[in-house]
Write an enzyme that holds these catalytic residues in place. Structure first.
Site, short mmCIF file in Angstrom:
data_model
loop_
_atom_site.label_atom_id
_atom_site.label_comp_id
_atom_site.label_asym_id
_atom_site.label_seq_id
_atom_site.Cartn_x
_atom_site.Cartn_y
_atom_site.Cartn_z
N ASP A 71 18.18 -2.72 -34.13
CA ASP A 71 19.59 -2.85 -34.56
C ASP A 71 20.80 -2.91 -33.63
OD1 ASP A 71 19.02 -3.28 -37.35
OD2 ASP A 71 18.86 -1.35 -37.76
N GLY A 72 20.10 -2.10 -32.40
CA GLY A 72 21.07 -2.13 -31.27
C GLY A 72 21.41 -3.49 -30.58
N ASN A 144 29.64 -1.94 -37.88
CA ASN A 144 29.15 -0.63 -38.55
C ASN A 144 30.36 0.31 -38.91
OD1 ASN A 144 26.65 -1.10 -38.93
ND2 ASN A 144 25.78 0.07 -37.20
N GLU A 145 31.04 0.79 -37.94
CA GLU A 145 32.20 2.00 -37.87
C GLU A 145 33.01 2.08 -36.79
OE1 GLU A 145 28.91 2.96 -35.28
OE2 GLU A 145 28.43 3.43 -37.21
N ASP A 173 35.04 18.10 -36.19
CA ASP A 173 34.61 17.24 -35.07
C ASP A 173 35.04 16.05 -34.90
OD1 ASP A 173 33.34 19.70 -34.31
OD2 ASP A 173 31.36 18.79 -34.63
N ALA A 208 31.90 17.24 -39.71
CA ALA A 208 31.90 18.52 -39.49
C ALA A 208 33.47 19.30 -39.79
CB ALA A 208 31.44 19.21 -38.15
#
Length: 288
Positions: A71-72, A144-145, A173, A208
């Site tokens: 995937d990378g 993705n993000e 975080d 977090a």
């Protein structure tokens, strides 16, 4: 398909990937296609974009980009070629291989299905972030993000708005904003929801979060419709350390960040899928 246009095989430089890429190249050539290969090297371990003009020229030259690796490798190819208007398909020589459609023992099946048009094109949305710092605004695109956090192991304090409405002062975080395609990646490990790629939305997942008498933060992911964006104004005075952003494994740091606006982008990535492909069947095979 028009086999007068080239097929580009983009491969990681692992021994297995290189062998698979050479085998696939030969098989395509024997089937009458023009083929070029591009192997990742040390220069491509960092983000290196084609210009918009070069990306458009790439779209005119190639009819298909095959990514051999994990995937990378696939994400690296999408960014390296600057989100070209060319369908991708992946051959998985990596680990999870969620984007990768086929295994190395299915190369003949790939060519047979491609020649006979037995496939569909899955359109995947991207996320766009406008990052303002030091008097300038830069644009970043992720498949993705997109992540906002601190470079060091400090908590961050972020003023969060949805549309034009202030929602909360987040403490924790960091914040991750994912597309449906990215819902199965880092987002999933944070407890975010898996999202069918046919839906158009962005998911905001806290990393977090603090939820105490001193700090009150939302602890569950949020799903936003395509017409709403997320506004982030870091509390640079209340946060320690340099601020960092990351997207699809790439990132950078800043002494201060003034404002970040994240929304769905009009840029799309097309992924070739066999007729038998089913998202939820793949979720079951990869995660359950």
């Amino acid at each position: 398909m028009d086999n007068t246009k080239n097929i580009l095989i983009y491969s990681s430089d692992t021994t297995n990937s290189v062998e698979v890429a050479h085998t696939l190249s030969q098989k395509f050539k024997e089937s009458g296609y023009l083929v070029e290969t591009d192997f990742t090297d040390n220069k491509k371990t960092s983000l290196s974009l084609y210009s918009k003009e070069e990306s458009r020229a790439l779209s005119e030259k190639y009819q298909l980009i095959v990514c051999v690796g994990g995937d990378g490798t696939f994400l690296g190819a999408v960014h390296y070629f600057n989100f070209p208007d060319v369908p991708f398909i992946g051959v998985n020589t990596g680990h999870l291989g969620f984007f990768q459609e086929i295994m190395p023992d299915q190369l003949d099946l790939l060519i047979e299905n491609y020649k006979n048009n037995r496939y569909t094109l899955q359109t995947m949305q991207t996320v766009r972030a406008l990052v303002t710092h030091d008097g300038i605004t830069e644009e970043f695109t992720g498949l993705n993000e997109f992540i906002v956090k601190c470079e060091e192991n400090y908590s961050v304090h972020l003023n969060i708005s949805i549309g034009d409405k202030f929602i909360e002062k987040f403490s924790g975080d960091g914040i991750l904003i994912s597309t449906p395609a990215g819902s199965t990646a880092y987002n999933y490990s944070l407890g975010g929801s898996l999202v069918d790629p046919r839906l158009k939305l962005i998911q905001v997942t806290p990393i977090a979060p603090m939820n105490t008498t001193a700090y009150r933060s939302l602890t569950s992911p949020l799903l936003l419709p395509p017409d709403l964006g997320l506004g982030i104004i870091p509390d640079n005075g209340g946060s320690k350390g340099r601020m960092a952003i990351a997207y699809d494994g790439f990132g950078m740091t800043f002494d201060t960040l003034d404002e970040i606006n994240v929304m769905l982008s009009e840029v799309e990535v097309r992924l070739m899928r066999f007729e038998s492909y089913d998202f939820w069947a793949k979720v079951k095979s990869k995660f359950i």
